[in-house]
Every structure is written in structure tokens, then in C-alpha cells.
Design an enzyme around this catalytic site. Structure first.
Site, mmCIF file in Angstrom:
data_model
loop_
_atom_site.group_PDB
_atom_site.id
_atom_site.type_symbol
_atom_site.label_atom_id
_atom_site.label_comp_id
_atom_site.label_asym_id
_atom_site.label_seq_id
_atom_site.Cartn_x
_atom_site.Cartn_y
_atom_site.Cartn_z
ATOM 1 N N ALA A 229 46.925 65.996 36.357
ATOM 2 C CA ALA A 229 46.289 64.713 36.020
ATOM 3 C C ALA A 229 46.118 63.776 37.210
ATOM 4 O O ALA A 229 45.200 62.961 37.235
ATOM 5 C CB ALA A 229 47.094 64.017 34.922
ATOM 6 N N GLY A 232 44.809 60.058 37.130
ATOM 7 C CA GLY A 232 44.341 59.951 35.750
ATOM 8 C C GLY A 232 42.904 59.582 35.483
ATOM 9 O O GLY A 232 42.572 59.235 34.358
ATOM 10 N N CYS A 352 37.548 70.438 43.580
ATOM 11 C CA CYS A 352 36.570 69.667 44.365
ATOM 12 C C CYS A 352 36.408 70.352 45.719
ATOM 13 O O CYS A 352 36.369 69.724 46.763
ATOM 14 C CB CYS A 352 36.995 68.203 44.511
ATOM 15 S SG CYS A 352 38.647 67.953 45.160
#
Length: 429
Positions: A229, A232, A352
Site C-alpha cells: 500500500a 496509500g 512503475c
């Protein structure tokens, strides 16, 4: 309007620290500004942009600054790139002449690898993966600053209303093409003091990251896990997609990252999010939920090579061997997260990164050893979510094509267990 003469010294001082690459550039800059509270907002902005300009153009600047490639010369080049040479005060005629000479160089005539401003190993990987022409276009796009994207919190606001309220600030913003809740801000204004931000109606989030949350397809009342996470951003997007119902676990190994989620969570108005610190991908807290979860998002730790527009230092901080280490880590994390899913449940594996070793290769290795999982073609998922993107089996977002950070994603579904066949018993005579 000229900057104070001391800004060159400030830039030189912090640049020396940043180029040691002992910490992320944004961390080093934050610490420096905290230690120098007398620097105003304009001055801090100029120093930060100058540092990032050096990181983006490091190969070119170092080569053409010559044998006198001192930290002062690099700082000068960074400031000239960021704010223009005319804004720099307190420099000699010789230094102005030097800046003019560098400015007049036609960079399109440089060798491709030099023009890419990338380590040789990374540039070669991109050429092998994308081909020479596209690799050069991609490298060029990665050396430009990223735009500022926002996500509208659908629990608190409507996108059109937010555009109208921002316009009163006045901040110009336009809808993003792929995320139905995304906005692209045309400049980079300070947002922290805006009522929209304080009230949790908007969050800073790249459009590509918003799309990752969308393709998970989280629904009302489901059990969902955001496995890595971090601070977040995607967790908040998922909670809103679930309309604040069901149960959403935010797992992360870092207590510090989860702590950053708490104020964002408070602003968002979400009450279905449960932050949980885990020790590793085989933590007992994960085992207790095995086979019970509807959807899992694994935004795996990665090299970050898709975020070079925002974090240009990443390409200089990581050696090539780090990619192989990342691959092993990613395979282990995906394996641990997959255990959470019930039959028919879906998992999105995302990074990413632009590199196949961290993306396609991880998914293929996972599928080869997990016969109970199958790949759901990305074009099918995008059609389900009404996202107007042309993709094959995987999501591959690229800055030069989609104006997002570089993102990869694959959707994996756990096969439903076949029900045991009903055994017919012969009728008694």
C-alpha cells in the site's frame, strides 16, 4: 526577476549532497529546506528545479562542462535550465559566456546514448526492448518534467464541480482521457491550503496510477487487499470505488509509509480501510486471510524506471544488478499475495517499471508454477471498466504515448474449483 545571489551557493551545496546518491533526491532536498527555513517558496522552487535539471541532464552537463565540471558549474547549468540564465545574479562574465555557449549547442546532433542522459546499461535495455527509434523518443519524454495529476474523491465531489472550484483559485485543470476521476493541472500550484485538498475532495495521483486502481474492479461489499500500500494513493482510490463498504486491507512492511496514509485517510472520509503492517509476504496476518479475498492489488516494489520524469535520480542510484534482485523479490511477493484469493478472485500485478524483467517475465514465471491461475487479457478488462485504451494481454502505459508515468499491469484470476461430481447410488430393489 532575479534570484538572490545566495541561491547559487544553496544549489551548489545541496547538489553536492544529492549527487552522492546516498538517499532519494526528494528526501535530501526536504531535509535541506528544513535546515534552511529562511529560504522562501520561490527560492526553494528554484533550487529544487535546478537540482532536478542536473539529474535529468547529468551526462550532457558533465560532458560539456569540460574538465572544469565543478559543482558550481553544474549548479549554474541547473539554474539556467530551470529558471533561465538571466535570473541568476552574482556570476562573472566568463560564467555568463559559458552558459550561452552551452545553450547554443544543438543537442539533437549528440550521439543517441548521450542524448538519452541515461546510464549506458539502461539505454541499451530500452533499445533492445523497444527498438532504437522508440527508445529515443521514450528517453526524451522521461527527461521532461511530469504534469501534475489529481484524482477527484467521488465520495465527496464531482469532477466538473472540482474543475469549476479550481478555476476560482485560479487554477486551470482539464479532465484526463483515461481515468474518469482524473484531472491534469496545467501548472504546478501549491494545493495544500486549498479547501478542496483539506476536505479530501482531491488527491495528487498520476493518471496511470488511477487506471491501476480502476482495472482491479473493486466493488461494494467485497474483501479487498492493497498488498503493497505504501502511502496509500491507490488504497484511497479503491476505498472510494467500493463506496466505503466492504473491507479494504492496506498491507505494507513499512510503518513510516503506513503512517503517511493516516492523515490522507482522515481527509478522505473512508471508514472501510484497515492499515496493517506486515513483516514479509509470508506473515501470519496474511495466512489468516488465505482464500478469503475477492481482489488483490500488488503494486510491487520495483526499480521505478517508469517514474524518471518525477525521480530522475533513480537511474543514477541503481546498478544494473539491482534489476535481477528485484525480479526475485517480485516473484516472491506475487506468490505470497496470490494465496489470499478465493476461487474466481482477481489479482492485479503492477509496477512503475518499463523493464520486461520486472513485468512480463515475473507474470510468466508465476503462471508457469501456478496452474490454478490464468491471465485475463487486458483488453477484456479495459472493456469491462469502459477505459478507452488499446492494449493486448498486458497494460503498458508509456509517457510518450499516454502522458502518464510508465506503468505495467497484468490481471490474474484464480480458477474456480470444480464441484465434485454427484455420485449416483443405485436404487434399492
Amino acid at each position: 526577476m532575479r534570484l538572490p545571489p545566495a541561491i547559487l551557493a544553496n544549489t551548489e551545496e545541496v547538489l553536492r549532497e544529492v549527487l552522492r546518491f546516498t538517499a532519494p533526491a526528494d528526501t535530501t532536498l526536504s531535509r535541506y529546506f528544513k535546515d534552511h527555513p529562511r529560504l522562501g517558496g520561490r527560492e526553494r522552487g528554484a533550487v529544487a528545479e535546478a537540482v532536478y535539471a542536473v539529474l535529468r541532464n547529468k551526462t550532457f552537463f558533465t560532458d560539456f562542462a569540460g574538465s572544469n565540471a565543478s559543482m558550481r558549474r553544474l549548479a549554474l547549468l541547473g539554474l539556467a535550465e530551470a529558471v533561465g540564465a538571466e535570473a541568476i545574479a552574482g556570476i562573472s562574465d566568463e560564467e555568463r559566456e559559458f552558459l550561452g555557449r552551452i545553450k547554443d549547442i544543438d543537442r539533437t546532433l549528440l550521439p543517441a546514448q548521450k542524448r538519452s542522459n541515461m546510464p549506458e546499461w539502461l539505454y541499451e535495455k530500452l533499445v533492445k526492448q523497444f527498438g532504437q527509434e522508440e527508445a529515443d523518443i521514450l528517453a526524451d519524454s522521461l527527461n521532461k518534467p511530469a504534469p501534475l495529476d489529481l484524482r477527484v474523491n467521488a465520495l465527496k465531489a464531482d469532477r466538473d464541480d472540482v474543475i469549476a472550484q479550481l478555476a476560482q483559485a485560479p487554477i486551470a485543470a482539464e479532465p484526463t482521457p483515461y481515468s474518469p476521476l482524473g484531472l491534469r493541472v496545467l501548472k504546478k500550484p501549491a494545493l495544500q491550503n486549498l479547501p478542496l485538498f483539506k476536505e479530501g475532495a482531491i488527491e495528487v495521483q498520476d493518471e496511470g496510477s488511477q487506471v491501476l486502481s480502476q482495472i482491479l474492479g473493486a466493488r461494494r461489499g467485497e474483501m479487498v487487499v492493497d498488498f503493497c500500500a505504501g502511502a496509500g494513493g491507490k488504497t484511497l482510490a479503491l476505498g472510494a470505488a467500493m463506496r466505503n463498504t466492504g473491507r479494504l486491507y492496506a498491507f505494507d512492511v513499512s510503518e513510516k509509509r503506513l503512517a503517511k496514509l493516516k492523515p490522507r485517510l482522515a481527509r478522505s472520509g473512508l471508514s472501510n480501510v484497515h492499515p496493517v503492517q506486515i513483516a514479509h509476504e509470508k506473515d501470519a496476518k496474511i495466512k489468516r486471510l488465505a482464500g478469503k479475498i475477492d481482489r488483490v492489488l500488488v503494486d510491487a516494489p520495483c526499480s521505478g524506471m517508469g517514474t524518471l520524469r518525477r525521480n530522475p535520480d533513480v537511474k543514477w542510484r541503481q546498478p544494473p544488478e539491482a534489476i535481477a534482485e528485484m525480479h526475485e523479490k517480485q516473484v516472491a511477493i506475487l506468490d505470497g499475495a496470490a494465496r489470499l484469493l478465493k476461487g474466481g478472485g482477481r489479482l492485479v500485478y503492477a509496477t512503475c517499471s518499463l523493464l520486461e524483467e520486472e513485468n512480463d517475465a515475473v507474470v510468466q514465471e508465476f503462471l508457469a508454477s501456478h496452474a490454478d491461475f490464468e491471465l485475463v487479457p487486458m483488453h477484456k478488462v479495459l472493456a469491462e471498466q469502459k477505459i478507452d485504451l488499446e492494449m493486448g494481454d498486458y497494460l503498458k502505459l508509456l509517457p510518450h504515448k499516454h502522458q502518464t508515468d510508465g506503468f505495467f499491469a497484468a490481471v490474474l484470476e484464480r480458477k474456480k474449483m470444480a464441484k465434485p461430481a454427484k455420485v449416483e447410488t443405485p436404487e434399492e430393489e
